[in-house]
Motif scaffolding. Structure first.
Motif, PDB file in Angstrom:
ATOM      1  N   UNK A   1       0.812  -1.217   0.000  1.00 57.04           N
ATOM      2  CA  UNK A   1       0.000   0.000   0.000  1.00 57.04           C
ATOM      3  C   UNK A   1       0.845   1.267   0.000  1.00 57.04           C
ATOM      4  N   UNK A   2       2.089   1.161  -0.458  1.00 64.21           N
ATOM      5  CA  UNK A   2       2.997   2.302  -0.492  1.00 64.21           C
ATOM      6  C   UNK A   2       2.483   3.413  -1.409  1.00 64.21           C
ATOM      7  N   UNK A   3       1.677   3.070  -2.415  1.00 66.49           N
ATOM      8  CA  UNK A   3       1.178   4.070  -3.367  1.00 66.49           C
ATOM      9  C   UNK A   3      -0.315   4.336  -3.199  1.00 66.49           C
ATOM     10  N   UNK A   4      -0.834   4.152  -1.987  1.00 67.69           N
ATOM     11  CA  UNK A   4      -2.253   4.360  -1.718  1.00 67.69           C
ATOM     12  C   UNK A   4      -2.432   5.401  -0.621  1.00 67.69           C
ATOM     13  N   UNK A   5      -3.659   5.913  -0.432  1.00 72.60           N
ATOM     14  CA  UNK A   5      -3.890   6.872   0.662  1.00 72.60           C
ATOM     15  C   UNK A   5      -3.526   6.326   2.034  1.00 72.60           C
ATOM     16  N   UNK A   6      -3.641   5.020   2.250  1.00 69.01           N
ATOM     17  CA  UNK A   6      -3.319   4.450   3.551  1.00 69.01           C
ATOM     18  C   UNK A   6      -1.844   4.622   3.902  1.00 69.01           C
ATOM     19  N   UNK A   7      -0.996   4.852   2.903  1.00 71.37           N
ATOM     20  CA  UNK A   7       0.434   5.037   3.170  1.00 71.37           C
ATOM     21  C   UNK A   7       0.699   6.257   4.050  1.00 71.37           C
ATOM     22  N   UNK A   8      -0.268   7.163   4.163  1.00 77.01           N
ATOM     23  CA  UNK A   8      -0.105   8.325   5.020  1.00 77.01           C
ATOM     24  C   UNK A   8       0.081   7.977   6.485  1.00 77.01           C
ATOM     25  N   UNK A   9      -0.330   6.760   6.892  1.00 78.63           N
ATOM     26  CA  UNK A   9      -0.148   6.325   8.277  1.00 78.63           C
ATOM     27  C   UNK A   9       1.282   5.858   8.560  1.00 78.63           C
ATOM     28  N   UNK A  10       2.011   5.464   7.530  1.00 80.38           N
ATOM     29  CA  UNK A  10       3.309   4.811   7.717  1.00 80.38           C
ATOM     30  C   UNK A  10       4.317   5.641   8.512  1.00 80.38           C
ATOM     31  N   UNK A  11       4.454   6.961   8.283  1.00 80.46           N
ATOM     32  CA  UNK A  11       5.445   7.704   9.058  1.00 80.46           C
ATOM     33  C   UNK A  11       5.161   7.738  10.558  1.00 80.46           C
ATOM     34  N   UNK A  12       3.931   7.478  10.949  1.00 81.65           N
ATOM     35  CA  UNK A  12       3.535   7.579  12.351  1.00 81.65           C
ATOM     36  C   UNK A  12       3.507   6.219  13.051  1.00 81.65           C
ATOM     37  N   UNK A  13       3.149   5.164  12.325  1.00 76.48           N
ATOM     38  CA  UNK A  13       2.990   3.854  12.967  1.00 76.48           C
ATOM     39  C   UNK A  13       3.802   2.758  12.279  1.00 76.48           C
ATOM     40  N   UNK A  14       4.561   3.099  11.235  1.00 76.14           N
ATOM     41  CA  UNK A  14       5.409   2.124  10.577  1.00 76.14           C
ATOM     42  C   UNK A  14       4.630   1.133   9.738  1.00 76.14           C
ATOM     43  N   UNK A  15       5.354   0.268   9.065  1.00 74.08           N
ATOM     44  CA  UNK A  15       4.709  -0.685   8.161  1.00 74.08           C
ATOM     45  C   UNK A  15       3.878  -1.703   8.934  1.00 74.08           C
TER      46      UNK A  15
ATOM     47  N   UNK B   1       2.132  -1.085  11.728  1.00 76.84           N
ATOM     48  CA  UNK B   1       0.869  -0.414  12.011  1.00 76.84           C
ATOM     49  C   UNK B   1       0.026  -0.253  10.762  1.00 76.84           C
ATOM     50  N   UNK B   2       0.680   0.040   9.639  1.00 84.08           N
ATOM     51  CA  UNK B   2      -0.036   0.144   8.373  1.00 84.08           C
ATOM     52  C   UNK B   2      -0.668  -1.193   8.008  1.00 84.08           C
ATOM     53  N   UNK B   3       0.043  -2.275   8.294  1.00 85.16           N
ATOM     54  CA  UNK B   3      -0.509  -3.610   8.050  1.00 85.16           C
ATOM     55  C   UNK B   3      -1.800  -3.817   8.840  1.00 85.16           C
ATOM     56  N   UNK B   4      -1.824  -3.350  10.081  1.00 86.26           N
ATOM     57  CA  UNK B   4      -3.043  -3.448  10.896  1.00 86.26           C
ATOM     58  C   UNK B   4      -4.204  -2.747  10.197  1.00 86.26           C
ATOM     59  N   UNK B   5      -3.971  -1.549   9.671  1.00 92.40           N
ATOM     60  CA  UNK B   5      -5.049  -0.812   9.019  1.00 92.40           C
ATOM     61  C   UNK B   5      -5.477  -1.466   7.710  1.00 92.40           C
ATOM     62  N   UNK B   6      -4.552  -2.108   7.013  1.00 90.54           N
ATOM     63  CA  UNK B   6      -4.921  -2.843   5.800  1.00 90.54           C
ATOM     64  C   UNK B   6      -5.858  -3.989   6.151  1.00 90.54           C
ATOM     65  N   UNK B   7      -5.516  -4.732   7.212  1.00 86.65           N
ATOM     66  CA  UNK B   7      -6.387  -5.837   7.643  1.00 86.65           C
ATOM     67  C   UNK B   7      -7.722  -5.317   8.139  1.00 86.65           C
ATOM     68  N   UNK B   8      -7.685  -4.173   8.842  1.00 85.95           N
ATOM     69  CA  UNK B   8      -8.924  -3.558   9.311  1.00 85.95           C
ATOM     70  C   UNK B   8      -9.798  -3.162   8.129  1.00 85.95           C
ATOM     71  N   UNK B   9      -9.176  -2.598   7.097  1.00 93.22           N
ATOM     72  CA  UNK B   9      -9.927  -2.209   5.901  1.00 93.22           C
ATOM     73  C   UNK B   9     -10.537  -3.430   5.219  1.00 93.22           C
ATOM     74  N   UNK B  10      -9.789  -4.539   5.170  1.00 93.45           N
ATOM     75  CA  UNK B  10     -10.334  -5.753   4.577  1.00 93.45           C
ATOM     76  C   UNK B  10     -11.530  -6.274   5.344  1.00 93.45           C
ATOM     77  N   UNK B  11     -11.441  -6.267   6.672  1.00 88.86           N
ATOM     78  CA  UNK B  11     -12.574  -6.714   7.482  1.00 88.86           C
ATOM     79  C   UNK B  11     -13.769  -5.802   7.341  1.00 88.86           C
ATOM     80  N   UNK B  12     -13.541  -4.485   7.299  1.00 89.35           N
ATOM     81  CA  UNK B  12     -14.646  -3.543   7.117  1.00 89.35           C
ATOM     82  C   UNK B  12     -15.304  -3.715   5.746  1.00 89.35           C
ATOM     83  N   UNK B  13     -14.498  -4.005   4.730  1.00 91.70           N
ATOM     84  CA  UNK B  13     -15.061  -4.254   3.404  1.00 91.70           C
ATOM     85  C   UNK B  13     -15.992  -5.464   3.445  1.00 91.70           C
ATOM     86  N   UNK B  14     -15.575  -6.505   4.148  1.00 91.11           N
ATOM     87  CA  UNK B  14     -16.425  -7.697   4.274  1.00 91.11           C
ATOM     88  C   UNK B  14     -17.740  -7.360   4.974  1.00 91.11           C
TER      89      UNK B  14
END
Length: 447
Positions: free
Chosen positions: A153-167, A169-182
């Protein structure tokens, strides 16, 4: 009974398909939306499974994902000495199997904890358990955090979290987004589905806003830099009679006008103990320095009977960074009784390297402090971040010639871009074979 059996088979097949789809979220394919679809499918599969069934389907998911995604690991076996081939094959197979089994463990834990929980709590547990598994992969068996979901997700809007929570933490939000999509697609009730889509939209909007914030200072002194992309054959460069030829060729490329402030040679560009070529190289480095150019080069050094993979400022053995996180069976041989009983390891110097100390002073070029990393250790941002605070520029050197025809070179660049984004510092990413690049503080490849 037949209907239940067919349903179970269908979910098993869906787990396999979701695992394969996840591979395409990463380089060289760059289809991050497939990760959301894949994790949404996995969440739905686990929500319709018992703990044991979830473990099985997690194993199927991992088999497809890591089985396809990590196939490039075995590309090195063709150039390995036959006496070492069985040991290395077992080691690589064990590494892949360990990664494959982890989603199964996560599935069992998730379903066990999610019983009689609300759908939103279940989504949070889904993201948390998977992220915990990714954290385990950063240190288990010396660590192999390849294919961490955030990298895709380096080229997506979610990448904006990376400087604050690292990859991670970004992984957590990706999984959260997948669960919310479901939940948004087939959650219980219209209100739940709308709430899930609203939360998903908020997640992407928040990432977009954070991505536009400036939180680091630019480099104090601009540098003109040149990366030497050697394109050397991996085996030939380690032959002693080729070392001087390589140095002369790289020096010629370094001296091309206009002269830059800094020239960076890749990992093991001088594939020999630096002290052995010091007299020849030192005069050349002095000539470059007189013309206003500093040189960083990758080489080896022996000290107190121990050998190190290192990055040097010029030809000065004392101005160096020693690689800290080594590659098992590539740079050192783990002390594993079962494997050692199979026979002697090959007598190759590179398989007997020593890790550098965890705390090392930053290298400096033209007054600019550099945070250095070599090859595999760039995967471990948690180990490198201690240097980032005082550094103004990241320098990463590698040599992926063993994997040049695989997906690894582009994935290594993707990981390097994430390190630059996490730190908010520009990075020089120099390779022998692969992709060399200058990366800006937002993780964008500038050249």
């Amino acid at each position: 009974m037949d209907r239940m059996k067919k349903n179970n088979i269908g979910l098993d097949i869906l787990a396999l398909l979701a695992g394969v789809a996840l591979v395409f979220a990463f380089a060289p394919f760059h289809l991050p939306w497939l990760a959301l679809v894949s994790f949404a499918a996995l969440f739905l599969i686990w929500s319709r499974s018992t703990p044991l069934r979830a473990a099985w389907r997690g194993f199927l998911f991992g088999s497809a994902f890591y089985g396809v995604g990590l196939h490039w690991l075995f590309s090195t076996l063709g150039g390995v000495d036959e006496s070492f081939l069985p040991i290395l094959t077992i080691a690589m197979t064990g590494l892949v199997l360990a990664n494959i089994c982890l989603p199964g463990v996560c599935g069992y834990i998730h379903v066990s904890l999610s019983r009689q929980r609300s759908p939103l709590i279940s989504v949070l547990l889904f993201a948390s358990v998977w992220t915990l598994g990714e954290w385990v992969r950063t240190w288990w068996m010396t660590g192999f955090p390849h294919y961490m979901a955030g990298y895709g997700f380096i080229d997506t809007p979610l990448a904006g979290f990376a400087p604050y929570i690292g990859v991670l933490g970004l992984t957590f939000f990706v999984l959260l987004a997948g669960g919310l999509l479901a939940l948004g697609l087939i959650g219980p009730g219209k209100k739940m589905r709308l709430s899930a889509f609203a939360a998903l939209l908020s997640l992407f909007l928040s990432g977009t806003v954070l991505g536009h914030l400036e939180w680091t200072q630019p480099i104090s002194q601009p540098l003109e830099v040149r990366l030497i992309h050697g394109n050397q054959d991996g085996e030939r460069k380690f032959r002693r009679y080729k070392v001087i030829d390589t140095i002369e060729r790289y020096l010629a490329m370094s001296q091309i006008e206009p002269r830059p402030d800094l020239v960076l040679w890749h990992e093991s560009s001088v594939a020999y103990d630096l002290k052995g070529v010091y007299r020849f190289l030192d005069a050349q480095v002095d000539s470059l320095r007189e013309a206003g150019t500093e040189l960083l080069l990758g080489s080896y050094i022996e000290r107190d009977g121990k050998s190190y993979n290192a990055l040097f400022v010029g030809a000065e053995p004392k101005l160096r960074y020693l690689k800290r996180h080594l590659i098992p069976f590539g740079e050192f041989t783990p002390d594993i009784p079962f494997l050692s009983d199979m026979g002697d390891m090959p007598n190759v110097a590179m398989d007997a390297l020593t890790s550098g100390p965890s705390e090392q002073g930053l290298l400096r070029v033209k007054g600019v402090p550099l945070a250095s990393s070599i090859c595999f250790e760039n995967h471990f941002g948690n180990e490198l971040r201690y240097d980032w605070k005082d550094a103004q520029l990241l320098v990463h050197v590698s040599d992926v010639s063993w994997f040049e025809e695989t997906w690894l070179p582009e994935q290594s660049l993707q990981i390097a871009r994430m390190r630059a984004l996490e730190s908010g510092k520009p990075m020089l990413h120099a390779t022998n074979k692969g992709i060399s690049a200058i990366i800006d503080p937002r993780g964008g490849r500038t050249r």
